[in-house]
Design a protein around this motif. Structure first.
Motif, PDB file in Angstrom:
ATOM      1  N   UNK A  82      88.031  20.031  36.267  1.00  0.00           N
ATOM      2  CA  UNK A  82      87.888  20.736  34.996  1.00  0.00           C
ATOM      3  C   UNK A  82      86.424  20.808  34.550  1.00  0.00           C
ATOM      4  N   UNK A  83      85.692  19.695  34.681  1.00  0.00           N
ATOM      5  CA  UNK A  83      84.303  19.683  34.223  1.00  0.00           C
ATOM      6  C   UNK A  83      83.432  20.590  35.084  1.00  0.00           C
ATOM      7  N   UNK A  84      83.674  20.604  36.392  1.00  0.00           N
ATOM      8  CA  UNK A  84      82.869  21.454  37.273  1.00  0.00           C
ATOM      9  C   UNK A  84      83.126  22.929  36.964  1.00  0.00           C
ATOM     10  N   UNK A  85      84.370  23.272  36.666  1.00  0.00           N
ATOM     11  CA  UNK A  85      84.683  24.652  36.299  1.00  0.00           C
ATOM     12  C   UNK A  85      83.939  25.065  35.037  1.00  0.00           C
ATOM     13  N   UNK A  86      83.882  24.158  34.068  1.00  0.00           N
ATOM     14  CA  UNK A  86      83.170  24.472  32.829  1.00  0.00           C
ATOM     15  C   UNK A  86      81.683  24.638  33.081  1.00  0.00           C
ATOM     16  N   UNK A  87      81.114  23.796  33.950  1.00  0.00           N
ATOM     17  CA  UNK A  87      79.690  23.873  34.271  1.00  0.00           C
ATOM     18  C   UNK A  87      79.353  25.186  34.973  1.00  0.00           C
ATOM     19  N   UNK A  88      80.260  25.651  35.843  1.00  0.00           N
ATOM     20  CA  UNK A  88      80.014  26.870  36.622  1.00  0.00           C
ATOM     21  C   UNK A  88      80.330  28.143  35.844  1.00  0.00           C
ATOM     22  N   UNK A  89      80.992  27.981  34.707  1.00  0.00           N
ATOM     23  CA  UNK A  89      81.497  29.149  33.975  1.00  0.00           C
ATOM     24  C   UNK A  89      80.373  30.101  33.577  1.00  0.00           C
ATOM     25  N   UNK A  90      80.524  31.349  33.975  1.00  0.00           N
ATOM     26  CA  UNK A  90      79.579  32.417  33.643  1.00  0.00           C
ATOM     27  C   UNK A  90      80.255  33.743  33.968  1.00  0.00           C
ATOM     28  N   UNK A  91      79.754  34.850  33.430  1.00  0.00           N
ATOM     29  CA  UNK A  91      80.346  36.154  33.762  1.00  0.00           C
ATOM     30  C   UNK A  91      80.302  36.431  35.264  1.00  0.00           C
ATOM     31  N   UNK A  92      79.210  36.022  35.917  1.00  0.00           N
ATOM     32  CA  UNK A  92      79.083  36.265  37.351  1.00  0.00           C
ATOM     33  C   UNK A  92      80.118  35.458  38.132  1.00  0.00           C
ATOM     34  N   UNK A  93      80.295  34.189  37.758  1.00  0.00           N
ATOM     35  CA  UNK A  93      81.272  33.326  38.431  1.00  0.00           C
ATOM     36  C   UNK A  93      82.684  33.852  38.219  1.00  0.00           C
ATOM     37  N   UNK A  94      82.980  34.267  36.993  1.00  0.00           N
ATOM     38  CA  UNK A  94      84.328  34.741  36.674  1.00  0.00           C
ATOM     39  C   UNK A  94      84.669  36.036  37.393  1.00  0.00           C
ATOM     40  N   UNK A  95      83.642  36.816  37.755  1.00  0.00           N
ATOM     41  CA  UNK A  95      83.897  38.093  38.426  1.00  0.00           C
ATOM     42  C   UNK A  95      84.189  37.926  39.909  1.00  0.00           C
ATOM     43  N   UNK A  96      83.934  36.718  40.431  1.00  0.00           N
ATOM     44  CA  UNK A  96      84.158  36.487  41.863  1.00  0.00           C
ATOM     45  C   UNK A  96      85.640  36.320  42.165  1.00  0.00           C
ATOM     46  N   UNK A  97      85.979  36.540  43.432  1.00  0.00           N
ATOM     47  CA  UNK A  97      87.351  36.318  43.867  1.00  0.00           C
ATOM     48  C   UNK A  97      87.645  34.824  43.867  1.00  0.00           C
ATOM     49  N   UNK A  98      88.925  34.470  43.896  1.00  0.00           N
ATOM     50  CA  UNK A  98      89.332  33.066  43.915  1.00  0.00           C
ATOM     51  C   UNK A  98      88.741  32.355  45.127  1.00  0.00           C
ATOM     52  N   UNK A  99      88.636  33.054  46.248  1.00  0.00           N
ATOM     53  CA  UNK A  99      88.074  32.468  47.468  1.00  0.00           C
ATOM     54  C   UNK A  99      86.584  32.207  47.318  1.00  0.00           C
ATOM     55  N   UNK A 100      85.846  33.168  46.758  1.00  0.00           N
ATOM     56  CA  UNK A 100      84.400  32.994  46.574  1.00  0.00           C
ATOM     57  C   UNK A 100      84.076  31.893  45.572  1.00  0.00           C
ATOM     58  N   UNK A 101      84.978  31.692  44.616  1.00  0.00           N
ATOM     59  CA  UNK A 101      84.744  30.666  43.595  1.00  0.00           C
ATOM     60  C   UNK A 101      85.093  29.261  44.090  1.00  0.00           C
ATOM     61  N   UNK A 102      85.855  29.171  45.144  1.00  0.00           N
ATOM     62  CA  UNK A 102      86.414  27.886  45.582  1.00  0.00           C
ATOM     63  C   UNK A 102      85.331  26.907  46.033  1.00  0.00           C
ATOM     64  N   UNK A 103      85.617  25.619  45.887  1.00  0.00           N
ATOM     65  CA  UNK A 103      84.756  24.538  46.362  1.00  0.00           C
ATOM     66  C   UNK A 103      85.047  24.340  47.846  1.00  0.00           C
ATOM     67  N   UNK A 104      84.111  24.767  48.697  1.00  0.00           N
ATOM     68  CA  UNK A 104      84.365  24.823  50.136  1.00  0.00           C
ATOM     69  C   UNK A 104      84.737  23.471  50.728  1.00  0.00           C
ATOM     70  N   UNK A 105      84.197  22.379  50.184  1.00  0.00           N
ATOM     71  CA  UNK A 105      84.504  21.050  50.716  1.00  0.00           C
ATOM     72  C   UNK A 105      85.996  20.779  50.769  1.00  0.00           C
ATOM     73  N   UNK A 106      86.729  21.337  49.807  1.00  0.00           N
ATOM     74  CA  UNK A 106      88.135  20.988  49.644  1.00  0.00           C
ATOM     75  C   UNK A 106      89.092  22.085  50.109  1.00  0.00           C
ATOM     76  N   UNK A 107      88.577  23.159  50.687  1.00  0.00           N
ATOM     77  CA  UNK A 107      89.445  24.234  51.183  1.00  0.00           C
ATOM     78  C   UNK A 107      89.710  23.997  52.667  1.00  0.00           C
TER      79      UNK A 107
END
Length: 601
Positions: A146-171
């Protein structure tokens, strides 16, 4: 047709024709994803009736990706899912069943050797996919806390696809999604999945309805099995790294508390060799030191999570003690200002079932927990508190002892959160809420079992304490049973399991010419007759000793001599087998190869 900022398609129909796969979304019927089984081309086309009537029809829950094997590419899809609940405004699902579908309609072009290798590769994929459990959401970023999502929150981040937004370490299917990732127009067909544990519970505490959830995310960066993957590597990635988040939602207000676990960030190994507990051994690597591994690991951890408290639960004597001494020395030398070290010899302090002594550790940690706080966001979206650091707990396996301590820290945080949100009054204790207390204990015990199954192949030890709050003799017996199963799997089954993980996450890529231009690494090994003779001799000696004990009505001198002879045979063959233990272990054959004997060509 672009996939920007949109959720992943949920209800899909897979149409299978002789030369193409057609993937159709029931919510976006105007387009269809076409996968050519001959040219391997992927295109998003306007749906104008190109799906042939002869195509078979299969409902699927999502596409996990595409992986090339010996016979050609395979499409990996989710065929059944189970809803776990809703958290942070999004539904979370568990993968129940998957299917691996070959592009090739026939395998006549393969040699017998290639057929066997291909069969083994598909079996390896299925074994990983059947390991409990993989999780996903069509609408929310399950890979982010939750905290990382809040830190990353921006119009640019929100416009990305779910895949582009994902934390690669955990996918975990990042590698499998490679062929679809390159085209943003296809991202709505890409279903990112995490591996670990998810429990979402709607509960009532002291008359207040709330959601309490535990989400654990396993890292892919140094994934592996219990004894084949230990410690850290030259990049600072560590084995069995898991991020665990406790979430509490009350009337739209969300609290999040993060903890991490991971193998001791030094260069060490503990490869199986038939001994019940092979000693962990520090190793030297050319061009990298223990300090390099430690520093690189914590530079990334501090950047991601803030200050770090290393809770080291290993024994401070014996083989584990040597690791503890090395870690203590590296901590002292590096002098990282944001890294604090708290060793606690769990087995020595809590011996003879004195688990109440864990309060000694919790008292030492209380200053950090109060200082680090937790993430708290109001219903309107304003941030009321942030977590400034995490507890990073480890034992040798980062399983049984680690889970006990993590559950106790989570309970302390939960008490603080519920009082702050007005669910509990200052004098009330969460452990005095009987229904929730049972749920809390069982969820954390289930969490321990799940993380343990993923790393060792068996459930966790010491879960009787997590479930009941005390250590029991029945729990000790169950621990003994699970320890025996661990011993068998770690020595005789984990080589293949390690290879399966390396194949799944992309550490090993299959060559289509395996078995033709070069031998497949999975080709059957020619058994060495010298090593086969010893197990046979041991089995024969055990049988003869048993017969010598059971059959005679009375024991004569000859019988006693026979007993001594067969006992001596058991001792000699057993000791010889232990001396050559690695030769009898199921070794990985793709990436984590056994060390070559000195003097070998």
């Amino acid at each position: 047709m672009a996939g920007g900022g949109a959720s992943v398609y949920d209800d899909l129909i897979l149409h299978i024709s002789p030369d193409k796969f057609f993937v159709e979304s029931l919510t976006a019927t105007q387009v269809v994803l076409v996968i050519d089984r001959i040219t391997y081309e992927l295109t998003l086309q306007t749906n104008n009736g190109q799906i042939p009537p002869i195509a078979s029809r299969k409902p699927i829950a999502g596409i996990l990706g595409i992986i090339p094997l010996v016979s050609g590419p395979y499409l990996v899809v989710v065929t059944r899912k189970a809803r776990l609940g809703a958290v942070q405004g999004g539904e979370v699902w568990r993968v129940v069943e998957t299917e691996i579908i070959s592009y090739a309609r026939a395998e006549h072009h393969l040699t017998p050797t290639q057929l066997e290798a291909n069969r083994r590769y598909t079996g390896m994929l299925q074994s990983v996919l059947s390991t409990p459990y993989f999780y996903f959401s069509y609408t929310m970023d399950l890979s982010h806390c939750k905290q990382r999502l809040d830190t990353l929150r921006s119009p640019d981040f929100s416009s990305k696809s779910l895949l582009d937004r994902a934390e690669q370490r955990f996918i975990w299917n990042w590698h499998l999604l490679g062929p679809l990732r390159s085209d943003p127009a296809l991202h709505r067909y890409c279903l990112p999945v995490t591996h670990g544990f998810v429990s979402i519970n709607s509960v009532v505490i002291a008359g207040t309805k709330l959601v309490w959830a535990i989400i654990s995310r396993r890292s892919t960066q140094r994934c592996g099995t219990r004894l084949f993957v230990r410690g850290g590597d030259d990049k600072g990635h560590v084995a069995n790294y898991v991020e665990t988040e406790q979430l509490v939602e009350v009337n739209g207000t969300v609290a999040s508390f993060l903890q991490t676990r991971g193998s001791i960030p030094l260069l060490w190994h503990q490869r199986p060799d038939l001994r019940y507990k092979p000693p962990p051994t520090l190793e030297l690597k050319q061009g990298v030191t223990h300090r390099d591994c430690f520093s690189r690991h914590f530079q990334e951890q501090v950047k991601l999570y803030g200050q770090q408290v290393i809770i080291n639960l290993v024994d401070q004597k014996g083989a584990e003690g040597r690791l503890e001494q090395q870690l203590k020395a590296v901590v002292a030398v590096t002098k990282e200002p944001n890294v604090f070290y708290e060793p606690f010899d769990f087995h020595a302090e809590c011996s003879k079932m004195r688990w109440d002594r864990l309060s000694i550790l919790l008292d030492r940690l209380s200053q950090y927990q109060e200082q680090f706080s937790y993430f708290l966001q109001s219903r309107e979206g304003s941030v009321l508190a942030r977590q400034s650091g995490v507890f990073r707990t480890n034992c040798i396996d980062c399983l049984d002892r680690t889970n006990v301590v993590q559950s106790m820290l989570a309970r302390i945080n939960l008490q603080t959160v519920l009082v702050r949100l007005g669910v509990l009054q200052d004098h009330m204790k969460v452990e005095h809420q009987p229904l929730f207390e049972d749920l809390f204990k069982n969820v954390w015990a289930d969490h321990a079992d799940m993380i343990s199954i993923q790393y060792t192949g068996t459930g966790a030890l010491k879960t009787d304490f997590t479930r009941t709050g005390k250590r029991t003799k029945l729990g000790l017996l169950e621990d003994g049973r699970r320890s025996l199963i661990r011993y068998y799997k770690n020595n005789f089954a984990d080589g293949l399991r390690q290879d399966s993980l390396d194949l799944f996450v992309g550490n090993h890529c299959v060559s289509p010419t395996e078995g033709v231009t070069h031998e497949s690494p999975l080709a059957p090994l020619k058994p060495d007759q010298r090593y086969l003779a010893l197990p046979i001799a041991l089995a024969l000696s055990l049988a003869m000793l048993t017969l010598s004990l059971i059959v005679p009505a009375e024991y004569s001198t000859e019988i006693l001599l026979s007993l001594l002879f067969w006992a001596a045979m058991i001792f000699v063959t057993g000791r010889t087998m232990l001396k050559n233990g690695p030769e009898y272990v199921d070794q990985p054959r793709l990436i984590h190869l056994p060390p070559r004997p000195e003097g070998a060509p």
